[in-house]
Design a protein around this motif. Structure first.
Motif, PDB file in Angstrom:
ATOM      1  N   PHE A   3       0.824  -1.205   0.000  1.00 50.03           N
ATOM      2  CA  PHE A   3       0.000   0.000   0.000  1.00 50.03           C
ATOM      3  C   PHE A   3       0.858   1.256   0.000  1.00 50.03           C
ATOM      4  O   PHE A   3       0.413   2.323  -0.355  1.00 50.03           O
ATOM      5  N   SER A   4       2.083   1.124   0.447  1.00 44.04           N
ATOM      6  CA  SER A   4       2.894   2.322   0.646  1.00 44.04           C
ATOM      7  C   SER A   4       3.706   2.684  -0.583  1.00 44.04           C
ATOM      8  O   SER A   4       4.426   3.657  -0.590  1.00 44.04           O
ATOM      9  N   ALA A  21       0.474 -13.881   0.798  1.00 41.84           N
ATOM     10  CA  ALA A  21      -0.227 -14.432   1.953  1.00 41.84           C
ATOM     11  C   ALA A  21       0.608 -15.511   2.620  1.00 41.84           C
ATOM     12  O   ALA A  21       1.293 -16.279   1.977  1.00 41.84           O
ATOM     13  N   GLN A  22       0.542 -15.538   3.939  1.00 46.05           N
ATOM     14  CA  GLN A  22       1.238 -16.547   4.715  1.00 46.05           C
ATOM     15  C   GLN A  22       0.379 -17.788   4.831  1.00 46.05           C
ATOM     16  O   GLN A  22      -0.795 -17.803   4.538  1.00 46.05           O
ATOM     17  N   GLN A  23       0.988 -18.892   5.276  1.00 48.72           N
ATOM     18  CA  GLN A  23       0.241 -20.120   5.512  1.00 48.72           C
ATOM     19  C   GLN A  23      -0.721 -19.906   6.667  1.00 48.72           C
ATOM     20  O   GLN A  23      -0.537 -19.047   7.502  1.00 48.72           O
ATOM     21  N   GLY A  24      -1.735 -20.740   6.732  1.00 47.28           N
ATOM     22  CA  GLY A  24      -2.739 -20.584   7.783  1.00 47.28           C
ATOM     23  C   GLY A  24      -4.065 -20.221   7.146  1.00 47.28           C
ATOM     24  O   GLY A  24      -4.458 -20.781   6.127  1.00 47.28           O
ATOM     25  N   PHE A  25      -4.749 -19.254   7.729  1.00 48.64           N
ATOM     26  CA  PHE A  25      -6.067 -18.887   7.207  1.00 48.64           C
ATOM     27  C   PHE A  25      -5.980 -18.424   5.770  1.00 48.64           C
ATOM     28  O   PHE A  25      -6.865 -18.682   4.964  1.00 48.64           O
ATOM     29  N   THR A 457      -1.665  -3.040   7.980  1.00 49.86           N
ATOM     30  CA  THR A 457      -1.651  -2.881   6.527  1.00 49.86           C
ATOM     31  C   THR A 457      -1.205  -4.168   5.849  1.00 49.86           C
ATOM     32  O   THR A 457      -1.727  -4.547   4.799  1.00 49.86           O
ATOM     33  N   ILE A 458      -0.260  -4.890   6.453  1.00 49.41           N
ATOM     34  CA  ILE A 458       0.231  -6.114   5.824  1.00 49.41           C
ATOM     35  C   ILE A 458      -0.851  -7.188   5.774  1.00 49.41           C
ATOM     36  O   ILE A 458      -0.849  -8.034   4.880  1.00 49.41           O
ATOM     37  N   GLY A 459      -1.767  -7.168   6.725  1.00 52.61           N
ATOM     38  CA  GLY A 459      -2.864  -8.133   6.695  1.00 52.61           C
ATOM     39  C   GLY A 459      -3.798  -7.893   5.533  1.00 52.61           C
ATOM     40  O   GLY A 459      -4.246  -8.839   4.866  1.00 52.61           O
ATOM     41  N   PHE A 460      -4.109  -6.624   5.270  1.00 52.97           N
ATOM     42  CA  PHE A 460      -4.927  -6.308   4.107  1.00 52.97           C
ATOM     43  C   PHE A 460      -4.184  -6.663   2.819  1.00 52.97           C
ATOM     44  O   PHE A 460      -4.779  -7.127   1.846  1.00 52.97           O
ATOM     45  N   GLU A 461      -2.864  -6.414   2.795  1.00 55.81           N
ATOM     46  CA  GLU A 461      -2.070  -6.776   1.619  1.00 55.81           C
ATOM     47  C   GLU A 461      -2.193  -8.267   1.332  1.00 55.81           C
ATOM     48  O   GLU A 461      -2.428  -8.685   0.191  1.00 55.81           O
ATOM     49  N   ALA A 462      -2.019  -9.092   2.376  1.00 54.82           N
ATOM     50  CA  ALA A 462      -2.096 -10.539   2.200  1.00 54.82           C
ATOM     51  C   ALA A 462      -3.474 -10.969   1.725  1.00 54.82           C
ATOM     52  O   ALA A 462      -3.616 -11.853   0.868  1.00 54.82           O
TER      53      ALA A 462
END
Length: 578
Positions: A3-4, A21-25, A457-462
């Motif tokens: 985003f930046s 995105a990371q592993q998991g959800f 912000t990184i969560g929205f990116e993922a």
């Protein structure tokens, strides 16, 4: 996506931001994909091409069966809930009635239990996306009529269960019908809190925290767009259509401030410009503001749905030659159907050249791609779409400098002294209500703010990266698959994937007109069958001279690769006999 930093899509294909995105959800795997529900029988026979809505047989208006309220404890207990009989209670027995605390808490807990069961069910792939009934069937199936006498709390709980029974499970991993899908748990919690607070956004004195959160969040959004130090103004409004109308209103006021008091009779005939594929709200806004839909000039698009800058400049010059005054250009960042991004930099240069207000309708794509290099005057951004903030959450961002009498304030204020007294004991710039068209304004900010706190912000990116990856997977899987044709050449620019499914019966038709006629009927019938089975939902539409095609959009964070595979298999299963 980051985003930046500036993001862009090149002509050779997908540009995916670095943060994945990371592993998991957020994993694209299907460990929890669940069973294929495609073999369930529909509640009514499958539809044939051209079949009309069937009449429903009359049915008694019986409420659905429901179990009596009971304690949810796992062992014998003496808790208060076990002794409550909702059939003997009414809303007047709840707060603010005297000695009603316990009854109120038990009633609300019962409602929460209903909601929690629905939430869990919504994410279960073994459940239907929709329990479809035709309108006349649904009207007859339950007693929805309003009565003179009050209903008991037991009947109220029955109504809650019935409402959710027939609601579309928009959180379901196989619901792809709209741009707004999914259900975020933190956003849901924020929505509950907002309703509990039950306040209005017009002044700081009645919504101090929410007004401040709107201030800091709008500033952050302007920073992401790339406006220096997040300078400017903005407001949350009831959806992207209203945000777009705000932009047109401001553009007109900026050029002709006298229109606020004297009306359209004091200004020359105006001209607005937008692409052929832009959202219908641009014309609707022109109609509402008295500018007129004939004053909205639609600019040609290329094969991928992007506005052609050369045609924009040509039409601006033509408008000027005929005495019209160009005042507003709406570029689109993510069109509704194709997901196309207009060439914002080239459009910005043209608007600057002819001194025309440039608006960017980023309702769909604002969360994905905004260039720092263009100099738009205003931007619409809907976090309730790609960011999965619960409906509704739409922001208009304005480049104009913030000030007590900034552009939005000057354009819309009416100085209602019963709300906006000038001798209050705090900074009056936080009384934001007078710059809005509304008086009463719902608190939409807390959902976005709390989700941003929870994800970062990184969560929205993922989350956005995952949706882009899923759409790329779908595109690559069907582009060369037998029975599929893409609506336009080239990779999609957003998560929109537009395609035709050609059943075996029409794949080899030599008569092109006959083939086109049959193909136009395919998507509506497959969609109807999807809804009859309740297994999935995806949208379709025609576009220009193109017959009905599927428009697959992915914004649901719960979807996986297996859900995409299921969709393809389900389309083929439901359409093979057409």
């Amino acid at each position: 996506m980051d985003f930046s930093t500036t993001s862009a899509l090149n002509s050779s294909g997908w540009t995916l931001p670095a943060t994945m995105a990371q592993q998991g959800f957020w994993s694209l795997g299907g460990d929890n994909a669940g069973a294929n529900t495609g073999n369930q029988s529909p509640s009514t026979p499958l539809l044939n091409v051209g079949e009309l809505e069937k009449g429903a047989e009359p049915a008694a208006k019986q409420p659905p069966e429901t179990e009596a309220a009971a304690c949810s404890c796992n062992k014998t207990c003496n808790c208060t809930k076990a002794s409550v009989v909702f059939s003997d209670l009414y809303s007047t027995d709840l707060l603010p009635a005297m000695d009603s605390d316990a009854k109120t808490m038990i009633f609300l807990q019962e409602v929460v239990d209903i909601l929690m069961a629905y939430i869990v069910e919504s994410f279960d792939r073994d459940t239907k996306v929709i329990d479809f009934h035709y309108p006349n069937e649904l009207l007859q199936k339950n007693n929805w009529e309003l009565q003179s006498e009050p209903a008991s709390l037991d009947e109220i709980l029955i109504s809650c269960r019935a409402t959710l029974k027939y609601a579309i499970k928009t959180a379901h991993p196989r619901y792809f019908n709209q741009l707004s899908t999914g259900l975020d748990m933190v956003g849901l919690a924020a929505d509950w809190l907002t309703s509990t607070a039950n306040t209005n956004m017009f002044t700081y004195e009645v919504a101090p925290v929410f007004v401040l959160l709107e201030y800091v969040t709008l500033k952050k959004m302007r920073e992401i767009i790339g406006w220096k130090d997040g300078q400017g103004d903005g407001i949350f409004s009831p959806g992207g259509a209203i945000s777009n109308m705000y932009a047109m209103l401001l553009a007109r006021f900026k050029m002709f401030p006298e229109v606020k008091e004297k009306g359209m009779s004091c200004v020359p005939r105006l001209a607005a410009f937008t692409s052929e594929h832009s959202h219908f709200s641009i014309k609707k806004g022109a109609a509402a503001l008295g500018i007129g839909t004939e004053s909205v000039i639609c600019i040609k698009v290329d094969e991928s749905g992007q506005m052609i800058p050369a045609d924009l400049e040509r039409r601006i010059l033509e408008a000027k030659q005929t005495g019209l005054v160009p005042f507003f250009v709406s570029a689109t960042a993510g069109t509704t159907v194709y997901g196309a991004f207009d060439p914002l930099i080239a459009i910005s240069d043209i608007c600057k050249k002819y001194n025309v207000w440039m608006h960017v309708d980023g309702a769909w794509g604002g969360s994905l791609l905004m260039s720092r290099r263009h100099r738009a005057n205003s931007v619409t951004w809907n976090p309730h779409k790609m960011m999965s903030v619960p409906l509704q959450c739409s922001a208009l961002l304005v480049r104009e400098e913030v000030g007590f009498m900034g552009l939005m304030q000057s354009c819309n204020n009416m100085h209602a002294v019963y709300l906006f007294q000038q001798d209050k004991h705090y900074d009056l710039s936080y009384d934001t209500g007078d710059k809005a068209l509304q008086c009463g304004r719902h608190v939409d900010i807390f959902k976005l703010w709390l989700m941003w706190r929870a994800k970062g912000t990184i969560g929205f990116e993922a989350q956005i990266d995952k949706c882009l990856e899923l759409s790329e997977y779908l595109y690559n899987k069907i582009k060369d698959r037998e029975g599929y044709e893409m609506v336009f050449n080239g990779t999609p620019q957003h998560t929109n994937v537009c395609f035709w499914y050609l059943p075996p019966g029409i794949r080899y038709m030599e008569d092109k007109e006959e083939r086109k006629k049959h193909l136009h009927k395919v998507a509506p019938v497959i969609k109807a069958r999807m809804m009859e089975y309740g297994t999935t939902m995806v949208s379709y539409q025609p576009q220009g001279d193109k017959v009905n095609f599927f428009r697959m959009v992915i914004s649901n964070p719960a979807a996986t690769l297996e859900d995409i595979d299921f969709l393809i298999e389900e389309i083929e299963r439901l359409g093979q006999d057409l």
